[in-house]
Write a protein that holds these residues in place. Structure first.
Motif, short mmCIF file in Angstrom:
data_model
loop_
_atom_site.label_atom_id
_atom_site.label_comp_id
_atom_site.label_asym_id
_atom_site.label_seq_id
_atom_site.Cartn_x
_atom_site.Cartn_y
_atom_site.Cartn_z
N SER A 196 -0.92 -31.34 24.60
CA SER A 196 -0.80 -30.39 23.50
C SER A 196 0.66 -30.10 23.21
O SER A 196 1.48 -30.01 24.12
N HIS A 207 -3.08 -21.30 12.14
CA HIS A 207 -3.05 -22.18 13.32
C HIS A 207 -2.12 -21.62 14.38
O HIS A 207 -1.52 -20.54 14.22
N SER A 236 6.34 -31.14 18.70
CA SER A 236 5.35 -31.76 19.58
C SER A 236 5.52 -33.27 19.71
O SER A 236 5.84 -33.96 18.73
N GLU A 278 -5.75 -34.58 25.40
CA GLU A 278 -4.53 -33.84 25.74
C GLU A 278 -4.61 -33.34 27.18
O GLU A 278 -4.77 -32.16 27.45
N GLU A 297 -9.38 -28.63 16.52
CA GLU A 297 -8.75 -29.11 17.75
C GLU A 297 -9.40 -28.53 18.99
O GLU A 297 -9.59 -29.22 19.99
N CYS A 320 -4.87 -27.17 11.07
CA CYS A 320 -5.07 -27.55 12.45
C CYS A 320 -4.55 -28.97 12.72
O CYS A 320 -4.49 -29.80 11.81
N ASP A 321 -4.23 -29.22 13.97
CA ASP A 321 -3.41 -30.36 14.38
C ASP A 321 -3.65 -31.67 13.65
O ASP A 321 -2.73 -32.27 13.11
N LYS A 322 -4.89 -32.18 13.66
CA LYS A 322 -5.15 -33.52 13.15
C LYS A 322 -5.40 -33.54 11.65
O LYS A 322 -5.45 -34.62 11.04
N THR A 363 1.51 -28.81 17.83
CA THR A 363 1.33 -29.92 16.88
C THR A 363 1.07 -29.43 15.47
O THR A 363 1.57 -30.00 14.50
N ALA A 364 0.28 -28.35 15.31
CA ALA A 364 -0.02 -27.86 13.97
C ALA A 364 1.25 -27.39 13.27
O ALA A 364 1.51 -27.75 12.12
N ASN A 376 3.13 -35.16 19.92
CA ASN A 376 2.08 -35.75 19.10
C ASN A 376 2.61 -36.24 17.76
O ASN A 376 2.00 -37.11 17.12
#
Length: 578
Positions: free
Chosen positions: A477, A198, A275, A450, A90, A126-128, A204-205, A277
């Motif tokens: 974020s 993370h 989040s 973000e 990220e 991690c986020d994605k 988000t994570a 997200n």
């Protein structure tokens, strides 16, 4: 039946390994590099989709986690196979990690389908990475479960706990306001990241790791375990055992992640203060499964849910505090009456059954229902002149006095325009102004950066202003905070009305009324044309993934997946001929 016949012929991996012909010979022979003789006689073959990468610093420890998954798979009678997959850091990748989420999901999907495996353990942090893994597994629909990498431990600076991400935004604003020296700001850098794992805020994570469990896709009780905690490795081992059981039972993501599971995730998102997200990620995962989930479900299901987890950025504490206070199960147990009790987990038992015995050990970190941090904390979905297809705001992270607001627009046509003019002493902006940044949606940037939580103008920071209404077609974020309206759809690059706003137009935000409007004469927007400065800044990639992305990406209100990837394709793959 022969050595490679019998029960193996019923497994997916048998399509590669069973039989005595030339193709089966080649598949077995090339895999005989230390595998025991019985590896091809009926044992399930389990891929460990591993997003460990030196360039994804939050996932660095996943190689160690994978080793413990392997031990569990072997113990249960399976054959574990490490499968490195696309990883997205990220903080590292440009132009934005969201651009690569769909690519990672597509690449992982194809590798799961193409290889001789019967199930998969998904390692993300991690986020994605967790959303991409779940999107891929949903499309292939092989037995799958997630082992979340877990949050880092809390670092401190000048004796004060640091929230990863959240305090970056706070400290950097103090530098711009002149209340913190740049030298002190830089000194905090080595304190921010204390350990593997993370972000330790409810970013988000953390959100997606916890929601993976609420969706039913992790070993119950595992999500939220700090990355350095030995109990993460214990859970990884048990997850290796469980995936073998799931393969034998034929338990697939489509059995686990039902509409009820997604509604549970929306309830949990509100109670945790998670989040924004999560909206685009849950919509994208549901789209891969064919589950009828819409943006409006987040408001209908989550808007009245109380915020119980007192975690940054909405509250005070951090993820290792949540874990010691009882963790996710304790939060869910407080709101179990709001959950769909039939929604299953990877164990084959309902999520609600796994909440028995959960206790809260710190009532400051996990509030009781009678004393929530906020009464109504879910994601609010807004519609109106500026958001015909919707926009979202996280009231838990906003300033209450700004949730109803009327003020003049200050418009920025691109991120570059924002950076060039934001701190100009001559910028006509006041505390009641509404900052608008456009050209930051899925197509426009591309990839929804973000940037929605825009920095405040330096001259206002110097006057003590710490929040303003901000509107953007991008994301922010999960570690960020403020009165930020984001995911505006359609985005400016897709012809949305945000692209027609002019500086000085009066913007009306009414979160309780779920409205986002512009006060201009009737028909005015219909005769306006987008500014040349804005359209000149839109992404126009000539080749490669970015071109494919811009040409096929959907809008935020449906999850920003690629239009041709929506829906499940299953695990079938044509046989090859050598």
């Amino acid at each position: 039946m022969g050595k490679y016949g019998g029960r193996m012929a019923t497994s997916r991996s048998a399509q590669w390994y069973a039989g005595s012909d030339r193709n089966a010979y080649i598949h077995r022979a090339w895999m005989r590099r230390g595998l025991p003789p019985g590896a091809f006689d009926g044992r399930p073959h389990v891929a460990i989709a591993n997003t460990a990468s030196d360039l994804t610093p939050c996932n660095l420890h996943l190689d160690e986690v994978a080793e413990h998954v392997k031990r569990g798979v072997w113990e249960a009678g399976g054959v574990p196979l490490n499968l490195p997959v696309v990883s997205i850091g990220e903080t590292q990748v440009r132009p934005t990690a969201m651009l690569w989420r769909n690519m990672a999901a597509m690449a992982i999907e194809e590798m799961l389908r193409a290889n001789p495996i019967d199930g998969v353990v998904l390692l993300g942090g991690c986020d994605k990475t967790v959303p991409a893994l779940l999107m891929a597994a949903s499309s292939v629909d092989l037995p799958a479960l997630v082992v979340p990498g877990g949050p880092m431990l809390t670092g401190t600076f000048r004796g004060v706990p640091l929230g990863c991400g959240t305090d970056v935004w706070k400290l950097s604003e103090e530098v711009r306001a002149g209340t913190l020296s740049r030298a002190e700001f830089l000194r905090s850098e080595s304190s921010m990241i204390r350990s593997r794992g993370h972000c330790n805020t409810m970013g988000t994570a953390s959100t997606m790791g916890l929601l993976a469990e609420v969706l039913g896709m992790t070993l119950p009780g595992l999500a939220g375990t700090p990355a350095p905690d030995s109990r993460l490795l214990e859970g990884a081992h048990e997850s290796g055992r469980l995936i073998v059981e799931m393969i034998a039972a034929g338990r697939r993501p489509s059995d686990v992640m039902t509409r009820g599971s997604f509604l549970n995730a929306i309830v949990a998102l509100a109670a945790l203060g998670g989040s924004t997200n999560a909206v685009v990620h849950l919509l994208a995962i549901a789209g891969r499964l064919g589950v009828g989930l819409t943006q409006d479900d987040f408001d209908r299901t989550g808007s009245g849910v109380p915020l119980l987890a007192d975690l940054q950025p909405a509250g005070r504490f951090l993820m290792d505090d949540l874990y010691r206070a009882g963790g996710l199960r304790a939060v869910l147990n407080e709101i179990r009456d709001l959950l769909d009790r039939a929604a299953l987990t990877v164990t084959g038992r309902p999520l609600a059954e796994h909440l028995a015995g959960a206790e809260v050990y710190d009532r400051e970190v996990i509030r009781p229902r009678a004393r929530p941090l906020q009464e109504d904390a879910g994601i609010a979905v807004l519609y109106g002149d500026l958001a015909p297809d919707g926009a979202v705001i996280k009231p838990a992270a906003a300033s209450p006095h700004l949730l109803r607001h009327r003020g003049p627009a200050v418009v920025f046509d691109s991120v570059e325009d924002l950076h060039a003019r934001l701190d100009d002493p001559g910028l006509e902006v006041g505390a009641d102004s509404v900052l608008i940044l456009r050209g930051c949606g899925p197509k426009g940037y591309p990839g929804m950066p973000e940037v929605s939580n825009m920095p405040l103008p330096a001259k206002l920071l110097a006057r003590g202003v710490r929040d303003m209404v901000r509107i953007c077609d991008g994301r922010m974020s999960g570690t960020a905070y403020g009165t930020v309206v984001l995911h505006v759809a359609p985005e400016a690059a897709a012809g949305g009305p945000l692209g027609l706003v002019r500086t000085g137009d009066v913007i009306i935000l009414d979160v309780p009324g779920r409205r986002l409007d512009i006060d201009v004469p009737a028909g005015e927007l219909a005769v306006r044309r987008p500014s040349p400065e804005m359209t000149a800044a839109f992404a126009r990639p000539a080749r490669g993934w970015q071109r494919l992305y811009v040409e096929t990406v959907q809008q935020a209100n449906t999850g920003a997946d690629l239009d041709f990837l929506v829906g499940s394709s299953g695990d079938a793959v044509p046989r090859e001929s050598h």
